[in-house]
Design a protein around this motif. Structure first.
Motif, PDB file in Angstrom:
ATOM      1  N   MET A  22     -14.943   3.266  -9.361  1.00  0.00           N
ATOM      2  CA  MET A  22     -13.505   3.075  -9.531  1.00  0.00           C
ATOM      3  C   MET A  22     -12.785   3.270  -8.197  1.00  0.00           C
ATOM      4  SD  MET A  22     -10.908   2.348 -11.441  1.00  0.00           S
ATOM      5  CE  MET A  22     -11.210   2.625 -13.160  1.00  0.00           C
ATOM      6  N   GLY A  23     -13.154   4.300  -7.461  1.00  0.00           N
ATOM      7  CA  GLY A  23     -12.540   4.554  -6.165  1.00  0.00           C
ATOM      8  C   GLY A  23     -12.708   3.380  -5.221  1.00  0.00           C
ATOM      9  N   LYS A  24     -13.906   2.842  -5.138  1.00  0.00           N
ATOM     10  CA  LYS A  24     -14.178   1.682  -4.271  1.00  0.00           C
ATOM     11  C   LYS A  24     -13.392   0.461  -4.731  1.00  0.00           C
ATOM     12  CE  LYS A  24     -18.757   3.127  -2.833  1.00  0.00           C
ATOM     13  NZ  LYS A  24     -20.196   2.887  -2.942  1.00  0.00           N
ATOM     14  N   MET A  25     -13.327   0.256  -6.041  1.00  0.00           N
ATOM     15  CA  MET A  25     -12.609  -0.899  -6.574  1.00  0.00           C
ATOM     16  C   MET A  25     -11.115  -0.819  -6.233  1.00  0.00           C
ATOM     17  SD  MET A  25     -10.813  -2.274  -9.643  1.00  0.00           S
ATOM     18  CE  MET A  25     -10.909  -0.819 -10.579  1.00  0.00           C
ATOM     19  N   LEU A  26     -10.505   0.369  -6.418  1.00  0.00           N
ATOM     20  CA  LEU A  26      -9.081   0.522  -6.118  1.00  0.00           C
ATOM     21  C   LEU A  26      -8.817   0.403  -4.623  1.00  0.00           C
ATOM     22  CD1 LEU A  26      -8.155   3.370  -8.597  1.00  0.00           C
ATOM     23  CD2 LEU A  26      -7.570   0.942  -8.773  1.00  0.00           C
ATOM     24  N   LEU A  27      -9.705   0.957  -3.809  1.00  0.00           N
ATOM     25  CA  LEU A  27      -9.562   0.829  -2.365  1.00  0.00           C
ATOM     26  C   LEU A  27      -9.648  -0.631  -1.945  1.00  0.00           C
ATOM     27  CD1 LEU A  27      -9.181   2.540   0.165  1.00  0.00           C
ATOM     28  CD2 LEU A  27     -11.666   2.665   0.361  1.00  0.00           C
ATOM     29  N   SER A  28     -10.570  -1.351  -2.525  1.00  0.00           N
ATOM     30  CA  SER A  28     -10.702  -2.781  -2.246  1.00  0.00           C
ATOM     31  C   SER A  28      -9.454  -3.536  -2.682  1.00  0.00           C
ATOM     32  CB  SER A  28     -11.937  -3.337  -2.969  1.00  0.00           C
ATOM     33  OG  SER A  28     -12.013  -4.724  -2.815  1.00  0.00           O
ATOM     34  N   HIS A  29      -8.892  -3.152  -3.818  1.00  0.00           N
ATOM     35  CA  HIS A  29      -7.677  -3.795  -4.315  1.00  0.00           C
ATOM     36  C   HIS A  29      -6.528  -3.598  -3.329  1.00  0.00           C
ATOM     37  CE1 HIS A  29      -4.776  -5.362  -7.183  1.00  0.00           C
ATOM     38  NE2 HIS A  29      -4.032  -4.273  -7.007  1.00  0.00           N
ATOM     39  N   LEU A  30      -6.394  -2.377  -2.821  1.00  0.00           N
ATOM     40  CA  LEU A  30      -5.298  -2.077  -1.894  1.00  0.00           C
ATOM     41  C   LEU A  30      -5.483  -2.729  -0.529  1.00  0.00           C
ATOM     42  CD1 LEU A  30      -4.664   1.700  -2.612  1.00  0.00           C
ATOM     43  CD2 LEU A  30      -3.225  -0.233  -3.258  1.00  0.00           C
ATOM     44  N   HIS A  31      -6.714  -2.857  -0.088  1.00  0.00           N
ATOM     45  CA  HIS A  31      -6.961  -3.361   1.261  1.00  0.00           C
ATOM     46  C   HIS A  31      -7.502  -4.783   1.290  1.00  0.00           C
ATOM     47  CE1 HIS A  31      -5.877   0.400   3.052  1.00  0.00           C
ATOM     48  NE2 HIS A  31      -6.696   1.041   2.239  1.00  0.00           N
ATOM     49  N   GLY A  32      -7.589  -5.411   0.140  1.00  0.00           N
ATOM     50  CA  GLY A  32      -8.044  -6.788   0.085  1.00  0.00           C
ATOM     51  C   GLY A  32      -6.888  -7.757   0.229  1.00  0.00           C
ATOM     52  N   ASP A  33      -7.163  -8.999  -0.063  1.00  0.00           N
ATOM     53  CA  ASP A  33      -6.139 -10.044   0.014  1.00  0.00           C
ATOM     54  C   ASP A  33      -5.249 -10.067  -1.222  1.00  0.00           C
ATOM     55  OD1 ASP A  33      -7.010 -10.925   2.487  1.00  0.00           O
ATOM     56  OD2 ASP A  33      -8.482 -12.298   1.595  1.00  0.00           O
ATOM     57  N   ASN A  34      -5.474  -9.178  -2.169  1.00  0.00           N
ATOM     58  CA  ASN A  34      -4.737  -9.186  -3.432  1.00  0.00           C
ATOM     59  C   ASN A  34      -3.231  -9.089  -3.237  1.00  0.00           C
ATOM     60  OD1 ASN A  34      -7.161  -9.157  -5.058  1.00  0.00           O
ATOM     61  ND2 ASN A  34      -7.422  -7.088  -4.304  1.00  0.00           N
ATOM     62  N   ALA A  35      -2.802  -8.210  -2.352  1.00  0.00           N
ATOM     63  CA  ALA A  35      -1.367  -8.033  -2.119  1.00  0.00           C
ATOM     64  C   ALA A  35      -0.749  -9.289  -1.529  1.00  0.00           C
ATOM     65  CB  ALA A  35      -1.122  -6.836  -1.206  1.00  0.00           C
ATOM     66  N   SER A  36      -1.403  -9.856  -0.535  1.00  0.00           N
ATOM     67  CA  SER A  36      -0.828 -11.041   0.119  1.00  0.00           C
ATOM     68  C   SER A  36      -0.738 -12.230  -0.831  1.00  0.00           C
ATOM     69  CB  SER A  36      -1.610 -11.404   1.382  1.00  0.00           C
ATOM     70  OG  SER A  36      -2.941 -11.715   1.072  1.00  0.00           O
ATOM     71  N   LYS A  37      -1.620 -12.293  -1.814  1.00  0.00           N
ATOM     72  CA  LYS A  37      -1.549 -13.378  -2.804  1.00  0.00           C
ATOM     73  C   LYS A  37      -0.248 -13.329  -3.594  1.00  0.00           C
ATOM     74  CE  LYS A  37      -6.525 -13.712  -3.410  1.00  0.00           C
ATOM     75  NZ  LYS A  37      -7.662 -13.382  -4.273  1.00  0.00           N
ATOM     76  N   LEU A  38       0.327 -12.111  -3.709  1.00  0.00           N
ATOM     77  CA  LEU A  38       1.593 -11.942  -4.431  1.00  0.00           C
ATOM     78  C   LEU A  38       2.791 -11.887  -3.477  1.00  0.00           C
ATOM     79  CD1 LEU A  38       0.426  -9.277  -7.029  1.00  0.00           C
ATOM     80  CD2 LEU A  38       0.906 -11.695  -7.458  1.00  0.00           C
ATOM     81  N   GLY A  39       2.537 -12.129  -2.188  1.00  0.00           N
ATOM     82  CA  GLY A  39       3.613 -12.083  -1.209  1.00  0.00           C
ATOM     83  C   GLY A  39       3.960 -10.674  -0.773  1.00  0.00           C
ATOM     84  N   ILE A  40       3.033  -9.740  -0.985  1.00  0.00           N
ATOM     85  CA  ILE A  40       3.259  -8.331  -0.664  1.00  0.00           C
ATOM     86  C   ILE A  40       2.569  -7.986   0.644  1.00  0.00           C
ATOM     87  CG2 ILE A  40       2.756  -5.958  -1.384  1.00  0.00           C
ATOM     88  CD1 ILE A  40       2.929  -6.965  -4.302  1.00  0.00           C
ATOM     89  N   ASN A  41       3.269  -7.206   1.471  1.00  0.00           N
ATOM     90  CA  ASN A  41       2.697  -6.662   2.691  1.00  0.00           C
ATOM     91  C   ASN A  41       2.707  -5.141   2.560  1.00  0.00           C
ATOM     92  OD1 ASN A  41       1.830  -6.330   5.424  1.00  0.00           O
ATOM     93  ND2 ASN A  41       3.954  -5.939   5.979  1.00  0.00           N
ATOM     94  N   ILE A  42       1.517  -4.549   2.518  1.00  0.00           N
ATOM     95  CA  ILE A  42       1.421  -3.090   2.435  1.00  0.00           C
ATOM     96  C   ILE A  42       1.496  -2.533   3.846  1.00  0.00           C
ATOM     97  CG2 ILE A  42       0.012  -1.125   1.747  1.00  0.00           C
ATOM     98  CD1 ILE A  42      -1.225  -2.920  -0.417  1.00  0.00           C
ATOM     99  N   GLN A  43       2.519  -1.748   4.099  1.00  0.00           N
ATOM    100  CA  GLN A  43       2.698  -1.151   5.416  1.00  0.00           C
ATOM    101  C   GLN A  43       1.918   0.140   5.576  1.00  0.00           C
ATOM    102  OE1 GLN A  43       6.756  -0.710   6.640  1.00  0.00           O
ATOM    103  NE2 GLN A  43       7.331  -2.719   5.894  1.00  0.00           N
ATOM    104  N   ALA A  44       1.832   0.934   4.503  1.00  0.00           N
ATOM    105  CA  ALA A  44       1.135   2.219   4.586  1.00  0.00           C
ATOM    106  C   ALA A  44       0.684   2.668   3.209  1.00  0.00           C
ATOM    107  CB  ALA A  44       2.057   3.278   5.185  1.00  0.00           C
ATOM    108  N   THR A  45      -0.466   3.343   3.182  1.00  0.00           N
ATOM    109  CA  THR A  45      -0.958   4.010   1.983  1.00  0.00           C
ATOM    110  C   THR A  45      -1.356   5.420   2.403  1.00  0.00           C
ATOM    111  OG1 THR A  45      -3.219   3.220   2.350  1.00  0.00           O
ATOM    112  CG2 THR A  45      -1.844   1.917   0.892  1.00  0.00           C
ATOM    113  N   VAL A  46      -0.846   6.386   1.680  1.00  0.00           N
ATOM    114  CA  VAL A  46      -1.108   7.778   2.032  1.00  0.00           C
ATOM    115  C   VAL A  46      -1.243   8.602   0.757  1.00  0.00           C
ATOM    116  CG1 VAL A  46       0.673   9.520   2.507  1.00  0.00           C
ATOM    117  CG2 VAL A  46      -0.372   8.353   4.342  1.00  0.00           C
ATOM    118  N   GLY A  47      -2.234   9.449   0.732  1.00  0.00           N
ATOM    119  CA  GLY A  47      -2.392  10.359  -0.396  1.00  0.00           C
ATOM    120  C   GLY A  47      -1.806  11.714  -0.050  1.00  0.00           C
TER     121      GLY A  47
END
Length: 96
Positions: A22-47
């Motif tokens: 699950m951790g790998k899948m969510l990390l891949s989701h956040l850092h993959g092309d998924n965001a750009s497909k929706l027109g989203i640019n992730i500037q930062a992710t922080v826990g």
């Protein structure tokens, strides 16, 4: 493009980092092309250390796209999407 602050929270018992797949899948989701497909640019992710909280800063066309992108995180807890503004813009308009 509008700026958004996203806060995803979960409890210790539903922490996705505790499940390697699950951790790998969510990390891949956040850092993959998924965001750009929706027109989203992730500037930062922080826990937040030991708080089971993930904070994201992103540009997106609208909050609905952010909700769509973050939907899988609702399986583990809550997701709050807050309209953001840069500090420069706050100072320029003279108020928070």
């Amino acid at each position: 493009m509008p700026l958004f602050i996203v806060i995803a929270k979960h409890g210790p018992d539903s922490c996705p980092a505790g499940d390697p797949d699950m951790g790998k899948m969510l990390l891949s989701h956040l850092h993959g092309d998924n965001a750009s497909k929706l027109g989203i640019n992730i500037q930062a992710t922080v826990g937040a250390e030991s708080q089971h909280t993930l904070h994201l800063i992103m540009d997106a066309p609208d909050s609905q796209k952010v909700d769509e992108f973050m939907a899988m995180f609702t399986q583990m807890g809550s997701v709050e999407v807050i309209p953001g503004i840069t500090w420069d813009a706050i100072v320029a308009r003279g108020r928070c």
